[in-house]
Design a protein around this motif. Structure first.
Motif, PDB file in Angstrom:
ATOM      1  N   LEU A  58       1.258  62.680 103.093  1.00 51.09           N
ATOM      2  CA  LEU A  58      -0.561  63.024 103.667  1.00 51.09           C
ATOM      3  C   LEU A  58      -0.982  63.830 102.391  1.00 51.09           C
ATOM      4  CD1 LEU A  58      -0.443  63.414 107.641  1.00 51.09           C
ATOM      5  CD2 LEU A  58      -1.398  61.543 106.463  1.00 51.09           C
ATOM      6  N   ASP A  63      -3.296  66.578 101.117  1.00 50.12           N
ATOM      7  CA  ASP A  63      -3.949  67.734 101.864  1.00 50.12           C
ATOM      8  C   ASP A  63      -5.147  67.856 102.256  1.00 50.12           C
ATOM      9  OD1 ASP A  63      -1.465  69.142 101.766  1.00 50.12           O
ATOM     10  OD2 ASP A  63      -1.768  70.153  99.834  1.00 50.12           O
ATOM     11  N   PRO A  64      -5.599  68.476 103.174  1.00 53.24           N
ATOM     12  CA  PRO A  64      -7.048  68.639 103.587  1.00 53.24           C
ATOM     13  C   PRO A  64      -8.052  69.158 102.133  1.00 53.24           C
ATOM     14  CG  PRO A  64      -6.109  70.419 104.791  1.00 53.24           C
ATOM     15  CD  PRO A  64      -5.039  69.389 104.026  1.00 53.24           C
ATOM     16  N   LYS A  78     -10.618  70.765  99.929  1.00 52.02           N
ATOM     17  CA  LYS A  78     -11.241  72.326 100.158  1.00 52.02           C
ATOM     18  C   LYS A  78     -12.456  72.383  99.395  1.00 52.02           C
ATOM     19  CE  LYS A  78      -6.448  73.949 100.348  1.00 52.02           C
ATOM     20  NZ  LYS A  78      -5.374  74.626  99.312  1.00 52.02           N
TER      21      LYS A  78
END
Lengths: 176, 82
Positions: free
Chosen positions: B74, B76-77, B79
């Motif tokens: 997945l 990473d979100p 930023k």
């Protein structure tokens, strides 16, 4: 010093903070990451449910029919006709008793092995028919003659004593 | 300062999207197969068939393991840049 938002989304914010944000607005938002994690959890739950079926199957195996059960008098079922009966056990299973010829009786489970529809004996065809999907079984052995059923009908042994019809577990035929 | 990750992200701006979509599609596929297995194992006509229940359980377990394993990838979100 000015108050700094703990969830500022900056480069130094660790990724776990995105999963457990401080702000209610961000906490209620279901992002694609959360959705993917939910799907993985659901997948785990499905595997566990499948395991529960195996455990149930191992813990509570189907018990064979014990003893002889009286069904009817010999004179109650004419040659070429059938009688539907139930046997009370751990669960109620419907069966059919078929009077094929004089002194020739057969008893089968009434549930079709395809999708458990009720089967019936057709005297004109000399076959057991499942009317749902036109599956046909042999009235002699219970074997599949035609149609979608994957397995033969489970059979009981018929015993005639003093003009009375009894059934008992068919120990040879129902062994897998 | 630019590093390898930043330049990669600049060269392929849709990478996160593609990865995310791919992973979710795979997860939905795994879950669908598992529902199919479960439906088969629960089928009345197969209730006494231990081997079928066992085979679908093993298959379902492997798919669940694959579902958890795929979460490693997945992205990473995103930023915000300062």
């Amino acid at each position: 010093m000015a108050h700094k938002d703990p969830y500022d989304g900056g480069e130094n914010t660790p990724s776990w903070k995105s999963d457990f944000p401080f702000q209610a607005k961000k906490a209620t938002h279901v992002g694609r990451r959360e959705f993917a994690k939910f799907l993985a959890l659901f997948s785990g739950a499905l595997a566990l449910t499948n395991g529960a079926i195996v455990i149930k199957s191992l813990t509570f195996p189907t018990k064979p029919l014990e003893g002889e059960h009286f069904i009817c008098n010999e004179s109650d079922v004419a040659v070429g006709s059938m009688l539907q009966f139930d046997i009370q056990g751990s669960k109620v299973i419907p069966y059919i008793l078929i009077h094929l010829k004089a002194n020739e009786w057969r008893a089968f489970e009434q549930k079709c092995t395809h999708l458990t529809c009720a089967v019936r004996f057709r005297e004109d065809l000399q076959k057991i028919e499942c009317p749902c999907h036109h599956g046909f079984f042999s009235p002699d052995t219970g074997e599949v003659l035609q149609g979608p059923p994957p397995r033969p009908l489970p059979q009981l042994e018929v015993v005639i004593k003093d003009g009375k019809v009894f059934v008992k577990e068919n120990e040879q035929k129902n062994k897998v | 300062m630019s590093d390898f990750r930043t330049s990669q992200n600049e060269a392929h701006p849709n990478k996160t999207n593609s990865l995310m979509t791919g992973i979710i599609v795979l997860l939905i596929l795994f879950v669908s197969i598992q529902i199919w297995f479960l439906f088969g194992a629960l089928n009345n006509a197969l209730q006494d068939n231990l081997y079928f229940a066992l085979t679908t359980f093993i298959g379902s377990l492997l798919l669940a393991a694959a579902s958890f394993w795929i979460l490693r990838y997945l992205p990473d979100p995103l930023k915000n840049k300062k």
